[in-house]
Design a protein around this motif. Structure first.
Motif, PDB file in Angstrom:
ATOM      1  N   VAL A 131     -12.914 -18.821  -7.000  1.00 43.03           N
ATOM      2  CA  VAL A 131     -12.328 -19.877  -6.173  1.00 43.03           C
ATOM      3  C   VAL A 131     -13.270 -20.230  -5.025  1.00 43.03           C
ATOM      4  CG1 VAL A 131     -10.413 -20.503  -4.658  1.00 43.03           C
ATOM      5  CG2 VAL A 131      -9.968 -19.295  -6.796  1.00 43.03           C
ATOM      6  N   ALA A 132     -13.887 -19.222  -4.419  1.00 42.15           N
ATOM      7  CA  ALA A 132     -14.854 -19.473  -3.346  1.00 42.15           C
ATOM      8  C   ALA A 132     -16.026 -20.302  -3.867  1.00 42.15           C
ATOM      9  CB  ALA A 132     -15.351 -18.153  -2.771  1.00 42.15           C
ATOM     10  N   ASP A 133     -16.509 -19.970  -5.066  1.00 39.96           N
ATOM     11  CA  ASP A 133     -17.610 -20.739  -5.656  1.00 39.96           C
ATOM     12  C   ASP A 133     -17.200 -22.184  -5.904  1.00 39.96           C
ATOM     13  OD1 ASP A 133     -19.158 -18.444  -5.679  1.00 39.96           O
ATOM     14  OD2 ASP A 133     -18.708 -17.963  -7.773  1.00 39.96           O
ATOM     15  N   TRP A 134     -15.938 -22.386  -6.281  1.00 35.52           N
ATOM     16  CA  TRP A 134     -15.450 -23.736  -6.561  1.00 35.52           C
ATOM     17  C   TRP A 134     -15.252 -24.529  -5.266  1.00 35.52           C
ATOM     18  CZ3 TRP A 134     -10.619 -26.237  -5.711  1.00 35.52           C
ATOM     19  CH2 TRP A 134     -10.389 -27.396  -6.471  1.00 35.52           C
ATOM     20  N   LEU A 135     -14.744 -23.876  -4.226  1.00 38.40           N
ATOM     21  CA  LEU A 135     -14.476 -24.563  -2.967  1.00 38.40           C
ATOM     22  C   LEU A 135     -15.753 -24.906  -2.213  1.00 38.40           C
ATOM     23  CD1 LEU A 135     -11.419 -22.531  -1.622  1.00 38.40           C
ATOM     24  CD2 LEU A 135     -11.399 -24.940  -2.268  1.00 38.40           C
ATOM     25  N   VAL A 136     -16.643 -23.944  -2.071  1.00 35.61           N
ATOM     26  CA  VAL A 136     -17.882 -24.120  -1.299  1.00 35.61           C
ATOM     27  C   VAL A 136     -19.030 -23.527  -2.120  1.00 35.61           C
ATOM     28  CG1 VAL A 136     -19.050 -23.773   0.906  1.00 35.61           C
ATOM     29  CG2 VAL A 136     -16.551 -23.862   0.834  1.00 35.61           C
ATOM     30  N   PRO A 137     -19.637 -24.320  -3.000  1.00 39.73           N
ATOM     31  CA  PRO A 137     -20.689 -23.783  -3.866  1.00 39.73           C
ATOM     32  C   PRO A 137     -21.894 -23.238  -3.103  1.00 39.73           C
ATOM     33  CG  PRO A 137     -19.876 -25.886  -4.692  1.00 39.73           C
ATOM     34  CD  PRO A 137     -19.285 -25.711  -3.333  1.00 39.73           C
ATOM     35  N   ASP A 138     -22.168 -23.795  -1.936  1.00 41.71           N
ATOM     36  CA  ASP A 138     -23.318 -23.358  -1.151  1.00 41.71           C
ATOM     37  C   ASP A 138     -22.968 -22.075  -0.399  1.00 41.71           C
ATOM     38  OD1 ASP A 138     -25.383 -22.975   0.703  1.00 41.71           O
ATOM     39  OD2 ASP A 138     -25.733 -25.114   0.941  1.00 41.71           O
ATOM     40  N   LEU A 139     -23.480 -20.950  -0.881  1.00 49.99           N
ATOM     41  CA  LEU A 139     -23.154 -19.666  -0.275  1.00 49.99           C
ATOM     42  C   LEU A 139     -23.627 -19.574   1.169  1.00 49.99           C
ATOM     43  CD1 LEU A 139     -21.929 -16.866  -0.662  1.00 49.99           C
ATOM     44  CD2 LEU A 139     -24.129 -16.091  -1.561  1.00 49.99           C
ATOM     45  N   PRO A 177     -12.236 -32.274   0.739  1.00 50.45           N
ATOM     46  CA  PRO A 177     -11.516 -32.758  -0.451  1.00 50.45           C
ATOM     47  C   PRO A 177     -11.121 -31.645  -1.413  1.00 50.45           C
ATOM     48  CG  PRO A 177     -13.316 -34.252   0.070  1.00 50.45           C
ATOM     49  CD  PRO A 177     -13.466 -33.062   0.984  1.00 50.45           C
ATOM     50  N   ARG A 178     -11.976 -30.631  -1.589  1.00 49.77           N
ATOM     51  CA  ARG A 178     -11.627 -29.532  -2.490  1.00 49.77           C
ATOM     52  C   ARG A 178     -10.486 -28.682  -1.913  1.00 49.77           C
ATOM     53  NH1 ARG A 178     -15.492 -27.949  -6.552  1.00 49.77           N
ATOM     54  NH2 ARG A 178     -15.870 -29.911  -7.662  1.00 49.77           N
ATOM     55  N   PHE A 179     -10.556 -28.384  -0.626  1.00 51.19           N
ATOM     56  CA  PHE A 179      -9.505 -27.573   0.000  1.00 51.19           C
ATOM     57  C   PHE A 179      -8.166 -28.298  -0.052  1.00 51.19           C
ATOM     58  CE2 PHE A 179     -13.172 -25.391   1.668  1.00 51.19           C
ATOM     59  CZ  PHE A 179     -12.753 -24.085   1.897  1.00 51.19           C
ATOM     60  N   LEU A 180      -8.159 -29.578   0.237  1.00 49.79           N
ATOM     61  CA  LEU A 180      -6.907 -30.338   0.221  1.00 49.79           C
ATOM     62  C   LEU A 180      -6.400 -30.529  -1.204  1.00 49.79           C
ATOM     63  CD1 LEU A 180      -7.744 -32.996   2.968  1.00 49.79           C
ATOM     64  CD2 LEU A 180      -6.214 -31.009   3.166  1.00 49.79           C
ATOM     65  N   LEU A 181      -7.318 -30.677  -2.165  1.00 49.21           N
ATOM     66  CA  LEU A 181      -6.906 -30.768  -3.565  1.00 49.21           C
ATOM     67  C   LEU A 181      -6.254 -29.467  -4.008  1.00 49.21           C
ATOM     68  CD1 LEU A 181      -6.815 -32.178  -6.310  1.00 49.21           C
ATOM     69  CD2 LEU A 181      -9.164 -31.374  -6.720  1.00 49.21           C
ATOM     70  N   LEU A 182      -6.826 -28.337  -3.606  1.00 42.06           N
ATOM     71  CA  LEU A 182      -6.235 -27.047  -3.963  1.00 42.06           C
ATOM     72  C   LEU A 182      -4.829 -26.924  -3.388  1.00 42.06           C
ATOM     73  CD1 LEU A 182      -6.822 -24.336  -5.390  1.00 42.06           C
ATOM     74  CD2 LEU A 182      -7.564 -23.462  -3.164  1.00 42.06           C
ATOM     75  N   ASP A 183      -4.647 -27.324  -2.128  1.00 42.59           N
ATOM     76  CA  ASP A 183      -3.312 -27.317  -1.516  1.00 42.59           C
ATOM     77  C   ASP A 183      -2.339 -28.151  -2.344  1.00 42.59           C
ATOM     78  OD1 ASP A 183      -3.989 -25.676   0.563  1.00 42.59           O
ATOM     79  OD2 ASP A 183      -4.075 -27.249   2.087  1.00 42.59           O
ATOM     80  N   ALA A 184      -2.783 -29.357  -2.732  1.00 39.82           N
ATOM     81  CA  ALA A 184      -1.908 -30.268  -3.469  1.00 39.82           C
ATOM     82  C   ALA A 184      -1.558 -29.721  -4.849  1.00 39.82           C
ATOM     83  CB  ALA A 184      -2.589 -31.632  -3.594  1.00 39.82           C
ATOM     84  N   ILE A 185      -2.524 -29.114  -5.526  1.00 42.55           N
ATOM     85  CA  ILE A 185      -2.266 -28.540  -6.850  1.00 42.55           C
ATOM     86  C   ILE A 185      -1.278 -27.384  -6.741  1.00 42.55           C
ATOM     87  CG2 ILE A 185      -3.312 -27.223  -8.732  1.00 42.55           C
ATOM     88  CD1 ILE A 185      -5.840 -28.941  -8.330  1.00 42.55           C
ATOM     89  N   PHE A 186      -1.486 -26.522  -5.767  1.00 45.83           N
ATOM     90  CA  PHE A 186      -0.562 -25.401  -5.586  1.00 45.83           C
ATOM     91  C   PHE A 186       0.851 -25.906  -5.284  1.00 45.83           C
ATOM     92  CE2 PHE A 186      -3.734 -21.820  -4.275  1.00 45.83           C
ATOM     93  CZ  PHE A 186      -4.207 -21.803  -5.579  1.00 45.83           C
ATOM     94  N   GLU A 187       0.954 -26.940  -4.463  1.00 46.25           N
ATOM     95  CA  GLU A 187       2.276 -27.470  -4.111  1.00 46.25           C
ATOM     96  C   GLU A 187       2.963 -28.069  -5.334  1.00 46.25           C
ATOM     97  OE1 GLU A 187       5.498 -27.869  -2.034  1.00 46.25           O
ATOM     98  OE2 GLU A 187       3.700 -27.022  -1.134  1.00 46.25           O
ATOM     99  N   THR A 188       2.206 -28.758  -6.176  1.00 47.63           N
ATOM    100  CA  THR A 188       2.766 -29.382  -7.374  1.00 47.63           C
ATOM    101  C   THR A 188       3.354 -28.338  -8.322  1.00 47.63           C
ATOM    102  OG1 THR A 188       1.241 -31.254  -7.251  1.00 47.63           O
ATOM    103  CG2 THR A 188       2.221 -30.800  -9.395  1.00 47.63           C
ATOM    104  N   ILE A 230      -2.719 -22.136 -13.926  1.00 45.42           N
ATOM    105  CA  ILE A 230      -3.263 -23.412 -13.458  1.00 45.42           C
ATOM    106  C   ILE A 230      -4.761 -23.431 -13.753  1.00 45.42           C
ATOM    107  CG2 ILE A 230      -3.646 -24.902 -11.458  1.00 45.42           C
ATOM    108  CD1 ILE A 230      -1.327 -23.419 -10.067  1.00 45.42           C
ATOM    109  N   HIS A 231      -5.231 -24.509 -14.372  1.00 45.20           N
ATOM    110  CA  HIS A 231      -6.663 -24.696 -14.581  1.00 45.20           C
ATOM    111  C   HIS A 231      -7.158 -25.679 -13.520  1.00 45.20           C
ATOM    112  CE1 HIS A 231      -6.981 -22.736 -18.607  1.00 45.20           C
ATOM    113  NE2 HIS A 231      -5.690 -23.040 -18.645  1.00 45.20           N
ATOM    114  N   LEU A 232      -7.954 -25.214 -12.582  1.00 50.42           N
ATOM    115  CA  LEU A 232      -8.474 -26.109 -11.562  1.00 50.42           C
ATOM    116  C   LEU A 232      -9.459 -27.089 -12.189  1.00 50.42           C
ATOM    117  CD1 LEU A 232      -9.007 -23.727  -8.509  1.00 50.42           C
ATOM    118  CD2 LEU A 232      -7.038 -25.149  -9.087  1.00 50.42           C
TER     119      LEU A 232
END
Length: 218
Positions: A33-41, A104-115, A182-184
């Motif tokens: 999930v961290a890699d998906w949210l912020v790919p740049d370590l 956008p990724r963080f807010l998308l994750l919030d929205a997917i979890f809420e759905t 859930i498949h992100l």
């Protein structure tokens, strides 16, 4: 407070914020999930520090935050009797400010979890983090067991999302049932939805089927 062996679980306060933010950052810094949210370590630690500062203070104000006597772990819970949950008006702004170009990724994750959130009343475990230096010592289980005693006393269910199979298997051992995962999007990782209801005939309660967001009256 509740003790487990040499560990005491208690409710956190604002005085615990600094150490617990660090625990959240370090516990969630690596993984799919961290890699998906912020790919740049190289950027991730700074983004996560700002993000989890918001998350921890949000939990202290609107939810319940549990920690341990040595502040090596943290659990952030919310009471969910309203679907969808109404976030504070400035929540999206604070997430955007904390995460910058990754918002956008963080807010998308919030929205997917809420759905995908169940409708049945429950307590929602939004975050469970253990300092990596103290993992595999039963600390996460102690935090969960303490919360489960409180939930069982009031006949409350619990819900969470697991981001890896190790955590999923822990929750299964603690009486949770797995729902449809859930498949992100954009080749994102798999998330397992977990539900712990009151046992029926000695077996874990089934995962609720009412998952789609309710339409509000126009």
């Amino acid at each position: 407070m509740r003790s487990n062996s040499t560990l005491t679980v208690r409710q956190a306060t604002c005085d615990d914020a600094g150490p617990l933010i660090t625990v959240l950052v370090e516990a969630f810094l690596n993984g799919p999930v961290a890699d998906w949210l912020v790919p740049d370590l190289d950027e991730r630690r700074n983004v996560y520090f700002r993000y989890f500062t918001h998350v921890l203070h949000h939990g202290l104000e609107y939810g319940r935050v549990d920690t341990t006597s040595d502040r090596s772990a943290v659990a952030i819970w919310y009471t969910r009797d309203e679907v969808p949950l109404r976030a504070p008006a400035d929540h999206h702004h604070e997430v955007e400010k904390a995460t910058g170009r990754y918002a956008p990724r963080f807010l998308l994750l919030d929205a997917i979890f809420e759905t995908h959130h169940p409708h049945a009343p429950h307590d929602y475990l939004a975050y469970l983090a253990v300092d990596p230096r103290h993992q595999s010592r039963g600390i996460g289980s102690a935090l969960l067991t303490t919360a489960h005693h409180t939930l069982d006393a009031t006949n409350r269910a619990a819900y969470l999302e697991a981001s890896n199979t190790r955590n999923r298997d822990l929750y299964l051992r603690l009486g949770y049932r797995q729902g449809e995962p859930i498949h992100l999007p954009t080749q994102g990782p798999l998330i397992w939805r977990m539900w712990r209801g009151q046992p029926t005939d000695g077996t874990p309660a089934p995962f609720p089927t009412d998952l789609l967001p309710r339409r509000r009256p126009r």
